[in-house]
Design an enzyme around this catalytic site. Structure first.
Site, PDB file in Angstrom:
ATOM      1  N   ASP A 143      24.496 -19.087 -11.890  1.00 44.17           N
ATOM      2  CA  ASP A 143      26.194 -19.845 -11.684  1.00 44.17           C
ATOM      3  C   ASP A 143      26.155 -20.837 -12.733  1.00 44.17           C
ATOM      4  OD1 ASP A 143      29.377 -20.581 -10.173  1.00 44.17           O
ATOM      5  OD2 ASP A 143      28.348 -22.213 -10.557  1.00 44.17           O
ATOM      6  N   ALA A 171      31.185 -19.500 -11.413  1.00 52.15           N
ATOM      7  CA  ALA A 171      31.410 -18.256 -12.435  1.00 52.15           C
ATOM      8  C   ALA A 171      30.659 -17.086 -11.409  1.00 52.15           C
ATOM      9  CB  ALA A 171      30.150 -18.425 -13.131  1.00 52.15           C
ATOM     10  N   ASP A 172      29.918 -17.809 -10.090  1.00 49.62           N
ATOM     11  CA  ASP A 172      30.223 -16.726  -9.249  1.00 49.62           C
ATOM     12  C   ASP A 172      31.133 -16.097  -8.452  1.00 49.62           C
ATOM     13  OD1 ASP A 172      26.766 -16.049  -9.329  1.00 49.62           O
ATOM     14  OD2 ASP A 172      26.411 -17.887  -8.421  1.00 49.62           O
ATOM     15  N   MET A 173      31.701 -16.994  -8.518  1.00 49.78           N
ATOM     16  CA  MET A 173      33.423 -16.830  -7.264  1.00 49.78           C
ATOM     17  C   MET A 173      34.148 -16.070  -8.197  1.00 49.78           C
ATOM     18  SD  MET A 173      32.156 -18.242  -3.984  1.00 49.78           S
ATOM     19  CE  MET A 173      33.341 -17.681  -2.975  1.00 49.78           C
ATOM     20  N   GLY A 176      32.389 -12.723  -8.544  1.00 50.76           N
ATOM     21  CA  GLY A 176      33.093 -11.809  -7.422  1.00 50.76           C
ATOM     22  C   GLY A 176      34.797 -11.283  -7.598  1.00 50.76           C
TER      23      GLY A 176
END
Length: 398
Positions: A143, A171-173, A176
């Site tokens: 991230d 970025a991660d969330m 997803g």
């Protein structure tokens, strides 16, 4: 234990979750909370040298929150015979989710073409740092790397203070969630075509997409966004202001809100002041505008101003730390968190799904599974005998 059903919305679906860390598990959590039968597939304990990064503390709040409502099966895909088990599972599944680097899928034999040969209706969702193609496709990604490359750190923080990481995994969330949207669209399209497809999402693309209006302004107007601290980049007054006992956020964007604010502050002269005549001039003269507002706001408390502003129709809110956030009466009453007991009777707390459906809502009904908790159960469901399952354990396949 039969399959976990948190909701009836997606209860006809089976999802094989081969993902780890945050982006992938966040994607699959969406499907699990809406009722999909999710089987988390991970190597047996001790096989992956990086397992501490994604499964080291299974009782911790982070792992529990990401992996609730899932069953767990261990499978070492590097062992002979493991791929046959995987493909038998694929035959029963609707969706497979993974977030390896692009080349790993092919090496393990679980790329889209291989899965589709076994089950043409399968949907493979691949989440990666940089995407499945391009010069950086083979790079690993986290991230923070994407926050830097995706421009977020350049617009976060106090002007002149240098790049600053945002306080959450943007970025991660978002990757997803974008992958989850892609899966749901692919499932809907499959109802017409009868065919699965390959869904792809990357942390970098998702991060740039989250830059939204800053990126769009640069591409179309050449406007290079920078750090704005606690002020909105283009709207004014919108930002952090000072009361007599602390700070609060104000969002008085738009001429209507500006008039209401001036009237509440008993400053009718602000309305006719040429420095504040419209949104653009208020942004240009932000320093003066904020100074005058703070002089008024310091005459009373945060609670007073938040209440008075909202009653006047001007958005305003407190600035909480995490404990204060969960103590807010509104947050308590709208079920943003839920407690569930684990198998030992210990209470775990979870964040619920923000998308609320009236007939088939999401729910949290079980805590995260222990390592390989449902391995034998799942293998039995797909037709393996007790003797075969025992042999898989002996061989280290599961």
């Amino acid at each position: 234990m039969s399959k976990i059903q948190a909701s009836t919305a997606l209860s006809n679906l089976r999802v094989l979750d081969m993902s780890r860390v945050r982006a992938g598990p966040n994607c699959v959590r969406l499907l699990a909370d809406f009722g999909a039968d999710v089987i988390r597939i991970e190597p047996p304990k001790g096989v992956d040298p990086n397992e501490g990064m994604f499964a080291g503390n299974r009782e911790g709040g982070d792992f529990q929150n990401l992996n609730r409502n899932k069953r767990a099966l261990t499978l070492n895909l590097k062992k002979p015979g493991a791929l046959e088990i995987m493909m038998r599972l694929v035959k029963t599944a609707d969706v497979v989710v993974e977030n390896w680097r692009p080349d790993i899928k092919k090496k393990l034999g679980v790329d889209y073409e291989s899965l589709a040969a076994v089950n043409p209706r399968i949907i493979l969702a691949s989440i990666s740092g940089y995407g499945q193609t391009g010069p950086y496709a083979s790079r690993p990604g986290f991230d923070q790397i994407m926050q830097g490359m995706g421009g977020l750190m350049s617009v976060t923080g106090i002007p002149g203070g240098g790049p600053v990481r945002a306080g959450l995994a943007v970025a991660d969330m978002s990757a997803g969630l974008y992958a989850g949207i892609g899966i749901l669209v692919a499932l809907h399209e499959r109802e017409r075509s009868g065919k699965g497809q390959w869904v792809q999402a990357s942390l970098l693309h998702s991060q740039i997409a989250m830059m939204d209006f800053q990126a769009a302004r640069y591409l179309n107007e050449g406007d290079i966004p920078g750090q704005a601290g606690n002020d909105h980049p283009t709207s004014s007054p919108m930002g952090l202001f000072e009361a007599s006992d602390g700070v609060f956020n104000l969002g008085a964007s738009g001429q209507g809100n500006w008039v209401k604010l001036a009237e509440l502050c008993k400053k009718p002269e602000w309305i006719s002041d040429p420095d504040f005549s419209n949104e653009k001039t208020r942004a240009i003269n932000r320093a003066r505008c904020n100074k005058l507002l703070n002089e008024v706001f310091r005459t009373n408390t945060v609670a007073y101003w938040v209440d008075a502003l909202n009653k006047a129709g001007v958005p305003a809110g407190q600035v909480y730390n995490v404990p204060e956030m969960f103590e807010d009466e509104h947050i308590k009453q709208v079920n943003i968190s839920k407690a569930v007991n684990d198998s030992a009777g210990k209470k775990k707390h979870f964040i619920t799904q923000p998308a609320i459906l009236s007939r088939t809502p999401a729910d949290v009904v079980t805590t995260a599974p222990s390592w390989g908790e449902h391995t034998d159960e799942v293998l039995s469901e797909i037709g393996y005998s007790s003797a075969e399952i025992s042999k898989f354990h002996e061989q280290g396949i599961v």
